[in-house]
Design an enzyme around this catalytic site. Sequence first.
Site, PDB file in Angstrom:
ATOM      1  N   GLU A 117      -3.199   5.300  32.922  1.00 56.24           N
ATOM      2  CA  GLU A 117      -4.312   4.548  32.318  1.00 56.24           C
ATOM      3  C   GLU A 117      -4.915   3.554  33.302  1.00 56.24           C
ATOM      4  O   GLU A 117      -6.072   3.186  33.196  1.00 56.24           O
ATOM      5  CB  GLU A 117      -3.845   3.844  31.034  1.00 56.24           C
ATOM      6  CG  GLU A 117      -2.987   2.615  31.226  1.00 56.24           C
ATOM      7  CD  GLU A 117      -1.686   2.903  31.918  1.00 56.24           C
ATOM      8  OE1 GLU A 117      -0.935   3.728  31.403  1.00 56.24           O
ATOM      9  OE2 GLU A 117      -1.415   2.334  32.987  1.00 56.24           O
ATOM     10  N   HIS A 159       5.590  -3.882  34.448  1.00 54.80           N
ATOM     11  CA  HIS A 159       5.698  -2.414  34.505  1.00 54.80           C
ATOM     12  C   HIS A 159       5.816  -1.890  35.942  1.00 54.80           C
ATOM     13  O   HIS A 159       5.963  -0.677  36.143  1.00 54.80           O
ATOM     14  CB  HIS A 159       4.497  -1.760  33.829  1.00 54.80           C
ATOM     15  CG  HIS A 159       4.409  -2.022  32.355  1.00 54.80           C
ATOM     16  ND1 HIS A 159       5.440  -1.761  31.475  1.00 54.80           N
ATOM     17  CD2 HIS A 159       3.408  -2.547  31.593  1.00 54.80           C
ATOM     18  CE1 HIS A 159       5.085  -2.111  30.249  1.00 54.80           C
ATOM     19  NE2 HIS A 159       3.861  -2.596  30.287  1.00 54.80           N
ATOM     20  N   ASP A 284       1.096  -9.927  23.472  1.00 58.76           N
ATOM     21  CA  ASP A 284       0.614  -8.754  22.744  1.00 58.76           C
ATOM     22  C   ASP A 284       1.506  -8.415  21.546  1.00 58.76           C
ATOM     23  O   ASP A 284       1.315  -7.393  20.895  1.00 58.76           O
ATOM     24  CB  ASP A 284       0.436  -7.535  23.668  1.00 58.76           C
ATOM     25  CG  ASP A 284       1.512  -7.394  24.714  1.00 58.76           C
ATOM     26  OD1 ASP A 284       2.521  -8.127  24.652  1.00 58.76           O
ATOM     27  OD2 ASP A 284       1.349  -6.537  25.607  1.00 58.76           O
ATOM     28  N   TYR A 323      -3.928  -8.958  24.673  1.00 56.55           N
ATOM     29  CA  TYR A 323      -5.228  -8.312  24.815  1.00 56.55           C
ATOM     30  C   TYR A 323      -6.144  -8.591  23.628  1.00 56.55           C
ATOM     31  O   TYR A 323      -5.710  -9.033  22.573  1.00 56.55           O
ATOM     32  CB  TYR A 323      -5.020  -6.789  24.982  1.00 56.55           C
ATOM     33  CG  TYR A 323      -4.081  -6.496  26.118  1.00 56.55           C
ATOM     34  CD1 TYR A 323      -4.514  -6.582  27.429  1.00 56.55           C
ATOM     35  CD2 TYR A 323      -2.723  -6.244  25.880  1.00 56.55           C
ATOM     36  CE1 TYR A 323      -3.640  -6.394  28.486  1.00 56.55           C
ATOM     37  CE2 TYR A 323      -1.845  -6.045  26.937  1.00 56.55           C
ATOM     38  CZ  TYR A 323      -2.317  -6.125  28.226  1.00 56.55           C
ATOM     39  OH  TYR A 323      -1.452  -5.958  29.270  1.00 56.55           O
TER      40      TYR A 323
HETATM   41 ZN   LIG Z   1       2.391  -5.555  27.035  1.00 54.17          ZN
END
Ligand SMILES: [Zn+2]
Length: 344
Positions: A117, A159, A284, A323
Amino acid sequence: MRVFYSEDHKLRDAKTELHGGLLVTPFEGPFRAEWILEAVQKAGFTDVVAPENHGLETALKVHDAGYLTFLETCWDRWVAAGFEGEVIPTAFPYRRARQRVPNHIDGAVGYYANSVETSLTKGTYAAAISSMNVAISGADRLHAGNRFAFSLCRPPGHHAGIDLYGGYCFINNAAVAAQRLRDRGAGRIAILDVDFHHGNGTQDIFYRRGDVFFASLHGDPADAFPYFLGYADETGEGEGKGCNANYPMQSGTPWDVWSAALADALGRIKAFGAEAIVLSLGVDTFEQDPISFFKLKSPDFLGMGRMIAESGLPVLTVMEGGYGVPDIGLNVANVLLGLEGREA
Ligand SMILES: [Zn+2]
């Protein structure tokens, strides 16, 4: 507490994200850091300082050297190959394939990506380096004797693995900060990852190390990105056996369930004997987040900060995800206020 922030995060301004089969405007953009900075200043955190340049020495202890060179050179190699769009991989070292770095940039991108992504762009490496510097300056602030610091990192980092990027992350800021604290003399460090998504990169980096405890509270990987790590039976290997704790939780998880997991994680961190906590803070988990499924409300983030402060340990807060809505800034400010034992 002091806030570390670099305007250079704006150099990361991707135009595309692969989402639902479409190239959409990325969920992760410069506006996020601007929302957060504005909200924390409004909440009284006005000691905002730009980071120093720290070089790659610390990053090279948690990332593969070839990977960092790949990040630095990727865009120029992509353009030189004649590609016109942003960098998106097409082929991967799948099961039973050879784990060798291809010469062609299209193959190298697939080798180093853990998800697609995230489009790599012209200013991405410079922004990632600035974000890393923000994290290291925060770690140094703790080392200087301050109980709290906030590294407003963007792009995020959790990540990013030893030699992997994805999930909007390139250099693992929390891992670099933890390494920095170790290098400055701390014996044992804990990374507490409260982002909705499992910190697969951080787990990858420390899975075989016994000096850094990693705890992550996140959406069950059977149902949520990054899908392929984050189960409760991943407890570390070798010297790292017993130093990894995952708390996967279901869709709709509210504060009372989530906070019970946090209490357990804090108990594990205390038992481990950590001298400081690096808090990978993603907000988030908020009920209005567009890409996540927990149900935390804004006041819950105050409670989160308070619970973590009750550990009595120094806490470096490193920004990860969150987000969609300007309230992510309020939620971050609430965590910081909770850490300092203040009211919203
Ligand atoms: Zn996250």
